[in-house]
Design a protein around this motif. Structure first.
Motif, PDB file in Angstrom:
ATOM      1  N   PRO A 247      48.636   7.511 -29.777  1.00 51.31           N
ATOM      2  CA  PRO A 247      48.605   6.402 -28.816  1.00 51.31           C
ATOM      3  C   PRO A 247      47.511   6.515 -27.764  1.00 51.31           C
ATOM      4  O   PRO A 247      47.249   5.561 -27.049  1.00 51.31           O
ATOM      5  CB  PRO A 247      49.990   6.461 -28.163  1.00 51.31           C
ATOM      6  CG  PRO A 247      50.455   7.856 -28.369  1.00 51.31           C
ATOM      7  CD  PRO A 247      49.819   8.336 -29.639  1.00 51.31           C
ATOM      8  N   PHE A 248      46.836   7.646 -27.669  1.00 50.21           N
ATOM      9  CA  PHE A 248      45.916   7.882 -26.562  1.00 50.21           C
ATOM     10  C   PHE A 248      44.460   7.999 -26.987  1.00 50.21           C
ATOM     11  O   PHE A 248      43.668   8.645 -26.324  1.00 50.21           O
ATOM     12  CB  PHE A 248      46.318   9.163 -25.826  1.00 50.21           C
ATOM     13  CG  PHE A 248      47.779   9.222 -25.508  1.00 50.21           C
ATOM     14  CD1 PHE A 248      48.292   8.496 -24.451  1.00 50.21           C
ATOM     15  CD2 PHE A 248      48.640   9.975 -26.278  1.00 50.21           C
ATOM     16  CE1 PHE A 248      49.642   8.529 -24.155  1.00 50.21           C
ATOM     17  CE2 PHE A 248      49.993  10.020 -25.991  1.00 50.21           C
ATOM     18  CZ  PHE A 248      50.492   9.289 -24.932  1.00 50.21           C
ATOM     19  N   ASP A 249      44.105   7.412 -28.119  1.00 51.45           N
ATOM     20  CA  ASP A 249      42.751   7.591 -28.641  1.00 51.45           C
ATOM     21  C   ASP A 249      41.639   7.125 -27.697  1.00 51.45           C
ATOM     22  O   ASP A 249      40.571   7.684 -27.688  1.00 51.45           O
ATOM     23  CB  ASP A 249      42.597   6.909 -29.994  1.00 51.45           C
ATOM     24  CG  ASP A 249      42.919   7.862 -31.134  1.00 51.45           C
ATOM     25  OD1 ASP A 249      43.033   9.073 -30.882  1.00 51.45           O
ATOM     26  OD2 ASP A 249      43.045   7.396 -32.268  1.00 51.45           O
ATOM     27  N   HIS A 250      41.878   6.115 -26.922  1.00 49.68           N
ATOM     28  CA  HIS A 250      40.846   5.588 -26.013  1.00 49.68           C
ATOM     29  C   HIS A 250      41.247   5.895 -24.572  1.00 49.68           C
ATOM     30  O   HIS A 250      41.720   5.036 -23.842  1.00 49.68           O
ATOM     31  CB  HIS A 250      40.664   4.087 -26.238  1.00 49.68           C
ATOM     32  CG  HIS A 250      40.397   3.754 -27.666  1.00 49.68           C
ATOM     33  ND1 HIS A 250      39.206   4.048 -28.277  1.00 49.68           N
ATOM     34  CD2 HIS A 250      41.171   3.206 -28.615  1.00 49.68           C
ATOM     35  CE1 HIS A 250      39.256   3.668 -29.542  1.00 49.68           C
ATOM     36  NE2 HIS A 250      40.440   3.150 -29.770  1.00 49.68           N
ATOM     37  N   THR A 251      41.034   7.139 -24.197  1.00 50.61           N
ATOM     38  CA  THR A 251      41.494   7.629 -22.906  1.00 50.61           C
ATOM     39  C   THR A 251      40.324   7.881 -21.969  1.00 50.61           C
ATOM     40  O   THR A 251      39.278   8.371 -22.379  1.00 50.61           O
ATOM     41  CB  THR A 251      42.289   8.934 -23.106  1.00 50.61           C
ATOM     42  OG1 THR A 251      43.430   8.660 -23.922  1.00 50.61           O
ATOM     43  CG2 THR A 251      42.742   9.510 -21.785  1.00 50.61           C
ATOM     44  N   ILE A 252      40.530   7.561 -20.704  1.00 50.75           N
ATOM     45  CA  ILE A 252      39.540   7.809 -19.661  1.00 50.75           C
ATOM     46  C   ILE A 252      39.913   9.111 -18.958  1.00 50.75           C
ATOM     47  O   ILE A 252      41.038   9.257 -18.471  1.00 50.75           O
ATOM     48  CB  ILE A 252      39.512   6.633 -18.666  1.00 50.75           C
ATOM     49  CG1 ILE A 252      39.121   5.347 -19.394  1.00 50.75           C
ATOM     50  CG2 ILE A 252      38.563   6.926 -17.503  1.00 50.75           C
ATOM     51  CD1 ILE A 252      39.437   4.081 -18.614  1.00 50.75           C
ATOM     52  N   ASP A 253      38.983  10.044 -18.913  1.00 50.03           N
ATOM     53  CA  ASP A 253      39.195  11.325 -18.266  1.00 50.03           C
ATOM     54  C   ASP A 253      38.878  11.189 -16.772  1.00 50.03           C
ATOM     55  O   ASP A 253      37.722  11.039 -16.391  1.00 50.03           O
ATOM     56  CB  ASP A 253      38.316  12.386 -18.922  1.00 50.03           C
ATOM     57  CG  ASP A 253      38.468  13.766 -18.303  1.00 50.03           C
ATOM     58  OD1 ASP A 253      39.238  13.912 -17.329  1.00 50.03           O
ATOM     59  OD2 ASP A 253      37.813  14.689 -18.808  1.00 50.03           O
ATOM     60  N   LEU A 254      39.892  11.236 -15.942  1.00 49.72           N
ATOM     61  CA  LEU A 254      39.706  11.071 -14.494  1.00 49.72           C
ATOM     62  C   LEU A 254      38.965  12.242 -13.863  1.00 49.72           C
ATOM     63  O   LEU A 254      38.361  12.085 -12.817  1.00 49.72           O
ATOM     64  CB  LEU A 254      41.055  10.862 -13.805  1.00 49.72           C
ATOM     65  CG  LEU A 254      41.737   9.547 -14.159  1.00 49.72           C
ATOM     66  CD1 LEU A 254      43.133   9.506 -13.561  1.00 49.72           C
ATOM     67  CD2 LEU A 254      40.919   8.367 -13.674  1.00 49.72           C
ATOM     68  N   GLN A 255      39.007  13.395 -14.500  1.00 53.18           N
ATOM     69  CA  GLN A 255      38.309  14.550 -13.961  1.00 53.18           C
ATOM     70  C   GLN A 255      36.788  14.304 -13.962  1.00 53.18           C
ATOM     71  O   GLN A 255      36.088  14.767 -13.075  1.00 53.18           O
ATOM     72  CB  GLN A 255      38.649  15.789 -14.774  1.00 53.18           C
ATOM     73  CG  GLN A 255      38.171  17.083 -14.145  1.00 53.18           C
ATOM     74  CD  GLN A 255      38.622  18.276 -14.944  1.00 53.18           C
ATOM     75  OE1 GLN A 255      38.501  18.296 -16.167  1.00 53.18           O
ATOM     76  NE2 GLN A 255      39.171  19.260 -14.265  1.00 53.18           N
TER      77      GLN A 255
END
Length: 129
Positions: free
Chosen positions: A119-127
């Motif tokens: 479900p998380f393939d298009h994730t934005i890394d906040l770090q």
């Protein structure tokens, strides 16, 4: 809807060395800066033997907690159901807090031979931001 997720992981002996595998995942569903719903589950990786000392200290989990947890496949099915029930759609955004979360999830899926879409393939890394 925005989703923030975080994971904890442990090293599992694979015969060739060690593989990092998830031992828990948490997801928070946020809309207009308000938490709408949340999901959390422990995960028992295949070939789990014991938690590393550092992981025990950081998470306050014990080996029995992980041994009694559902499998990676079961938890991913529950996470997908949570996302569907909370309103996930094409405009939903996913966020994590560092590069290890998504990479470890994908590696764990390969290790477990989980072939369904994560479900998380298009994730934005906040770090990175």
């Amino acid at each position: 809807m925005d989703y923030y997720f975080d994971e904890e992981f442990n090293a599992v002996h694979t015969g060739k060395g060690f593989t990092q595998c998830l031992i828990s995942i948490g997801i928070i569903a946020v809309e207009n800066d308000v938490i709408i719903d949340s999901f959390y589950s422990l995960i028992c990786p295949r070939r789990f033997q014991k938690l590393m000392r550092t992981v025990k200290e950081m998470t306050h989990l014990c080996n029995a907690d992980i041994r009694n947890a559902p499998s990676f496949a079961q938890v991913m099915e529950e996470a997908n159901a949570f996302l569907a029930n909370s309103g996930k759609d094409a405009s939903s955004n996913f966020y994590c807090f560092g590069p290890d979360d998504l990479r470890t999830m994908k590696n764990h899926a390969r290790y477990e031979k989980y072939e369904k879409e994560l479900p998380f393939d298009h994730t934005i890394d906040l770090q990175k931001q």
